[in-house]
Write a protein that holds these residues in place. Sequence first.
Motif, PDB file in Angstrom:
ATOM      1  N   ALA A 192      34.153  45.343  34.283  1.00 25.71           N
ATOM      2  CA  ALA A 192      33.256  44.281  34.605  1.00 25.71           C
ATOM      3  C   ALA A 192      33.456  43.925  36.297  1.00 25.71           C
ATOM      4  N   TYR A 193      32.424  44.409  37.043  1.00 26.62           N
ATOM      5  CA  TYR A 193      32.515  44.465  38.233  1.00 26.62           C
ATOM      6  C   TYR A 193      31.473  44.477  39.033  1.00 26.62           C
TER       7      TYR A 193
ATOM      8  N   VAL B 152      35.878  56.374  28.171  1.00 29.70           N
ATOM      9  CA  VAL B 152      35.671  56.836  29.317  1.00 29.70           C
ATOM     10  C   VAL B 152      34.064  56.361  29.539  1.00 29.70           C
ATOM     11  N   TYR B 153      33.890  55.704  30.656  1.00 33.50           N
ATOM     12  CA  TYR B 153      32.587  55.317  30.924  1.00 33.50           C
ATOM     13  C   TYR B 153      32.174  55.977  32.195  1.00 33.50           C
ATOM     14  N   THR B 154      30.704  56.234  32.089  1.00 28.94           N
ATOM     15  CA  THR B 154      30.175  56.715  33.234  1.00 28.94           C
ATOM     16  C   THR B 154      29.089  55.852  33.599  1.00 28.94           C
TER      17      THR B 154
ATOM     18  N   LEU C 221      35.001  40.257  39.164  1.00 30.02           N
ATOM     19  CA  LEU C 221      35.021  39.500  37.621  1.00 30.02           C
ATOM     20  C   LEU C 221      36.316  39.603  36.980  1.00 30.02           C
ATOM     21  N   THR C 222      36.397  39.802  35.561  1.00 26.67           N
ATOM     22  CA  THR C 222      37.591  39.412  35.100  1.00 26.67           C
ATOM     23  C   THR C 222      38.250  40.811  34.684  1.00 26.67           C
ATOM     24  N   GLY C 223      39.469  41.203  35.016  1.00 25.16           N
ATOM     25  CA  GLY C 223      40.135  42.318  34.281  1.00 25.16           C
ATOM     26  C   GLY C 223      40.057  43.385  35.410  1.00 25.16           C
ATOM     27  N   ALA C 224      41.307  44.042  35.403  1.00 28.43           N
ATOM     28  CA  ALA C 224      41.611  45.535  36.395  1.00 28.43           C
ATOM     29  C   ALA C 224      40.710  46.394  35.957  1.00 28.43           C
TER      30      ALA C 224
ATOM     31  N   GLN D 189      43.745  51.875  40.168  1.00 32.91           N
ATOM     32  CA  GLN D 189      43.641  50.675  39.662  1.00 32.91           C
ATOM     33  C   GLN D 189      43.069  49.510  40.605  1.00 32.91           C
ATOM     34  N   VAL D 190      42.178  48.743  40.194  1.00 31.61           N
ATOM     35  CA  VAL D 190      41.588  47.977  41.000  1.00 31.61           C
ATOM     36  C   VAL D 190      41.796  46.273  40.394  1.00 31.61           C
ATOM     37  N   GLN D 191      42.447  45.558  41.241  1.00 33.01           N
ATOM     38  CA  GLN D 191      42.678  44.169  40.816  1.00 33.01           C
ATOM     39  C   GLN D 191      41.339  43.345  40.507  1.00 33.01           C
TER      40      GLN D 191
END
Length: 231
Positions: free
Chosen positions: A163-164, A195-197, A216-219, A122-124
């Motif tokens: 989103a990152y 599941v995103y690739t 960006l917004t969201g973990a 999990q990435v803040q």
Amino acid sequence: LSVSGLSATLSAAVNGTTVTVTATENAGAAISQTLTIALANGNAVTIPVTQAAKSSGGSTTVSMSSQNIVDGKTGTVTLAVNSYGSQLVADPNTWYTWASNSVNFAGARIGVAPANNGGGIQVQGNDTDATKQGRIANVTALPAIQSMVIVLRVVNTSTYDPAYNVYAGTTVNPSKADANISKTSTFATVDGYRVYTQTFDFSSGNYTYFSIINDLTGALYIDSIAITYKK
């Protein structure tokens, strides 16, 4: 047991209680797929499977699952579940560190996702506060990074796509001032998750370092990361 989800150069077979994954030669871009192993009328588990792109002048791939990131711990900082602890973005001495395939990595504002969010890394995320912008980066220089494949798992009830940004450079911990690497993205719905690739192409520059930064917004919920670079 039954298996599904692999195609093209990747395949899986069941022999009793053993599942064997086979990869034939890959003549194209890096491949990332999701293998589903299911019990008859029972539960199923999913496993990310990646295969490096066709070798060009000699290349190698470092592949690591979220569990590899936990098991490969090299420092004193331990990842907590659904918490970012005391990791400070501005102080790399507080970051979590690990090794995979003899390559050293570090991360800030990261933890282990709870089981109901897939149990990955999990990435803040935050689009305005740099102290809450989680990141993952290589500490060991990788000669001429060619590509990166990131697999993320988001619950179906989520209202946003991951989103990152991924940045690249020639010094450790590249950021917004460095190259912003573009991506291609696909997703599949598996057992209640999207599941995103997502594949990033670094080949336009001679980059030795990367940063995955959630500015960006969201973990983010990361299942696996694969980095291909020249030997």
